[in-house]
Design a protein around this motif. Structure first.
Motif, PDB file in Angstrom:
ATOM      1  N   LYS A  97       0.839  -1.195  -0.101  1.00  0.00           N
ATOM      2  CA  LYS A  97       0.033   0.097   0.025  1.00  0.00           C
ATOM      3  C   LYS A  97       0.816   1.214  -0.046  1.00  0.00           C
ATOM      4  N   GLU A  98       1.824   1.013   0.814  1.00  0.00           N
ATOM      5  CA  GLU A  98       2.872   2.466   0.843  1.00  0.00           C
ATOM      6  C   GLU A  98       3.427   2.727  -0.317  1.00  0.00           C
ATOM      7  N   MET A  99       3.850   1.555  -1.354  1.00  0.00           N
ATOM      8  CA  MET A  99       4.583   1.807  -2.550  1.00  0.00           C
ATOM      9  C   MET A  99       3.701   1.568  -3.826  1.00  0.00           C
ATOM     10  N   ARG A 100       2.438   1.754  -3.676  1.00  0.00           N
ATOM     11  CA  ARG A 100       1.520   1.501  -4.737  1.00  0.00           C
ATOM     12  C   ARG A 100       1.807   2.120  -6.182  1.00  0.00           C
ATOM     13  N   LYS A 101       2.051   3.447  -5.886  1.00  0.00           N
ATOM     14  CA  LYS A 101       2.631   4.462  -6.980  1.00  0.00           C
ATOM     15  C   LYS A 101       3.667   3.743  -7.835  1.00  0.00           C
ATOM     16  N   LYS A 102       4.372   2.952  -7.221  1.00  0.00           N
ATOM     17  CA  LYS A 102       5.672   2.447  -7.591  1.00  0.00           C
ATOM     18  C   LYS A 102       5.470   0.842  -8.501  1.00  0.00           C
ATOM     19  N   ILE A 103       4.315   0.578  -8.649  1.00  0.00           N
ATOM     20  CA  ILE A 103       4.075  -0.635  -9.058  1.00  0.00           C
ATOM     21  C   ILE A 103       2.777  -0.690 -10.013  1.00  0.00           C
ATOM     22  N   SER A 104       3.297  -1.115 -11.198  1.00  0.00           N
ATOM     23  CA  SER A 104       2.269  -0.993 -12.283  1.00  0.00           C
ATOM     24  C   SER A 104       1.903  -2.548 -12.664  1.00  0.00           C
ATOM     25  N   TYR A 105       0.557  -2.824 -13.245  1.00  0.00           N
ATOM     26  CA  TYR A 105      -0.118  -4.243 -13.243  1.00  0.00           C
ATOM     27  C   TYR A 105      -0.716  -4.062 -14.456  1.00  0.00           C
ATOM     28  N   VAL A 106      -0.301  -4.835 -15.387  1.00  0.00           N
ATOM     29  CA  VAL A 106      -0.987  -5.232 -16.879  1.00  0.00           C
ATOM     30  C   VAL A 106      -1.733  -6.532 -16.777  1.00  0.00           C
ATOM     31  N   PRO A 107      -3.118  -6.600 -16.547  1.00  0.00           N
ATOM     32  CA  PRO A 107      -3.794  -7.893 -16.508  1.00  0.00           C
ATOM     33  C   PRO A 107      -4.068  -8.606 -17.789  1.00  0.00           C
ATOM     34  N   GLN A 108      -4.565  -9.813 -17.796  1.00  0.00           N
ATOM     35  CA  GLN A 108      -4.938 -10.317 -18.952  1.00  0.00           C
ATOM     36  C   GLN A 108      -5.997  -9.633 -19.714  1.00  0.00           C
ATOM     37  N   ARG A 109      -5.755  -9.653 -20.919  1.00  0.00           N
ATOM     38  CA  ARG A 109      -6.569  -8.899 -21.934  1.00  0.00           C
ATOM     39  C   ARG A 109      -7.830  -9.427 -21.858  1.00  0.00           C
ATOM     40  N   SER A 110      -8.437 -10.958 -21.463  1.00  0.00           N
ATOM     41  CA  SER A 110      -9.528 -11.417 -21.425  1.00  0.00           C
ATOM     42  C   SER A 110     -10.165 -10.860 -20.135  1.00  0.00           C
ATOM     43  N   SER A 111      -9.644 -10.108 -19.266  1.00  0.00           N
ATOM     44  CA  SER A 111     -10.320  -9.645 -18.031  1.00  0.00           C
ATOM     45  C   SER A 111     -10.883  -8.185 -18.213  1.00  0.00           C
ATOM     46  N   ILE A 112     -10.685  -7.637 -19.645  1.00  0.00           N
ATOM     47  CA  ILE A 112     -10.952  -6.293 -19.902  1.00  0.00           C
ATOM     48  C   ILE A 112     -12.118  -6.010 -20.677  1.00  0.00           C
ATOM     49  N   ASP A 113     -12.848  -5.222 -20.303  1.00  0.00           N
ATOM     50  CA  ASP A 113     -14.200  -4.786 -21.325  1.00  0.00           C
ATOM     51  C   ASP A 113     -13.662  -4.015 -22.407  1.00  0.00           C
ATOM     52  N   PHE A 114     -13.611  -4.618 -23.677  1.00  0.00           N
ATOM     53  CA  PHE A 114     -13.250  -3.624 -24.634  1.00  0.00           C
ATOM     54  C   PHE A 114     -14.582  -2.843 -25.594  1.00  0.00           C
ATOM     55  N   ASP A 115     -15.804  -3.214 -24.798  1.00  0.00           N
ATOM     56  CA  ASP A 115     -16.912  -2.388 -25.582  1.00  0.00           C
ATOM     57  C   ASP A 115     -17.022  -1.315 -24.784  1.00  0.00           C
ATOM     58  N   PHE A 116     -16.239  -0.896 -23.713  1.00  0.00           N
ATOM     59  CA  PHE A 116     -16.588   0.399 -23.049  1.00  0.00           C
ATOM     60  C   PHE A 116     -15.757   1.550 -23.767  1.00  0.00           C
TER      61      PHE A 116
END
Length: 253
Positions: A71-90
Motif C-alpha cells: 500500500k505504501e509503494m502503490r505508485k511505484k507498482i504497475s500491473y497489466v492484467p490479462q486482456r480477457s479480463s478487460i471490457d473492450f466495449d467500454f
C-alpha cells in the motif's frame, strides 16, 4: 536506495480457496534490474501469485517492496492484467486509457495537465501507437490493445512491473516490440515479472525464472532453473522434453 537492497521480498505467501491450496508457502527475493518469467502448468497459481503480491487476493504471509508494504509503494507498482479480463466495449479512446496511468499522481480535485498528456503520448510513442491516440480501444487488434496497456504502465513511471500473459493472442510484431521494451526497462534498472506460457521462449526472453506449481519448484537464473528435472517436477507429465547438445525442446502432451 542501495543497489544491493532487495526490491521485492515475498515470504511464506499462501492463498487458500475453501480449504484448497492455490498457493502454498511461496518465498523469493529479487534485486532491481531483472526480467523474471513466471512459468508453470495451467492451474499452477501464476496469476494468483501476481494478484496476491499486489494485494488483489487475500493471502497469508508477507510481501515487502524496498522494505515497505504494498500500500505504501502503490505508485511505484504497475500491473497489466490479462486482456480477457478487460471490457473492450467500454467507449474509451486510446489516449484516455494511457492517461489512467497518471491518475495515481493527480489529486481528485485537479484536472489532467499538459505534462501528464505529454507523458502519455511519449509512452504511446515507445510502443508505436501514437497515431492511434484518438481511436476507440475496442477497434484495435489484440496486439495493438496490449501495446496500449503497456503504454499505460509506462505512463505510471513505475519501478516494478507485473504483466499477466502479455503475449497471448497478439501478433509477432507486437510481441517483438513489447519484448524489446521490457529489455530496455530492465537496462534502466526496472524489475519486471511476466506470467508466461511458452516454454520455448523462456531462455530468449528472461534472465530469471520462477517455476511454480502451487508450490515453488525453483527460482533463480534461467540457466539454473530451466532444466529437465525441474520442468518435469513442475509440469508432472504434461510436457515431453527432448534434448540435444544445443537446445532443449519442449512439447505439450
Amino acid at each position: 536506495m542501495r543497489r544491493n537492497q532487495y526490491e521485492i521480498t515475498v515470504e511464506n505467501l499462501s492463498v487458500n480457496y475453501g480449504g484448497h491450496h492455490a498457493l502454498k508457502n511461496i518465498s523469493f527475493s529479487f534485486q532491481s534490474g531483472h526480467l523474471i518469467g513466471i512459468v508453470g502448468p495451467n492451474g499452477a497459481g501464476k496469476s494468483t501469485l501476481i494478484k496476491a503480491v499486489l494485494g488483489l487476493e487475500k493471502f497469508s504471509g508477507e510481501v515487502k517492496v524496498f522494505g515497505k508494504g504494498i500500500k505504501e509503494m502503490r505508485k511505484k507498482i504497475s500491473y497489466v492484467p490479462q486482456r480477457s479480463s478487460i471490457d473492450f466495449d467500454f467507449p474509451v479512446i486510446v489516449e484516455d486509457v494511457v492517461l489512467m496511468g497518471r491518475y495515481t499522481y493527480i489529486p481528485w480535485y485537479k484536472r489532467i495537465g499538459n505534462k501528464d498528456k505529454e507523458i502519455a503520448m511519449n509512452a504511446l510513442e515507445q510502443v508505436g501507437m501514437e497515431s492511434f491516440a484518438k481511436r476507440q480501444i475496442g477497434q484495435l487488434s489484440g496486439g495493438q490493445q496490449q501495446r496500449v496497456f503497456i503504454a499505460r504502465a509506462l505512463a505510471q513511471q513505475a519501478d516494478l512491473f507485473f504483466l499477466d500473459e502479455p503475449f497471448v493472442g497478439i501478433d509477432a510484431t507486437s510481441e517483438d516490440i513489447i519484448v524489446d521494451l521490457l529489455r530496455q526497462l530492465q537496462k534502466e534498472g526496472k524489475t519486471i515479472f511476466v506470467v508466461h506460457h511458452d516454454l520455448s521462449k523462456v531462455e530468449k526472453y528472461f534472465d530469471q525464472l520462477l517455476l511454480l506449481n502451487q508450490e515453488l519448484v525453483g527460482v533463480g537464473k534461467v540457466k539454473d532453473i530451466y532444466k529437465p528435472e525441474l520442468l518435469s517436477e513442475a509440469y508432472k507429465g504434461s510436457i515431453t522434453l527432448f534434448e540435444n547438445k544445443d537446445k532443449m525442446m519442449v512439447v505439450s502432451n
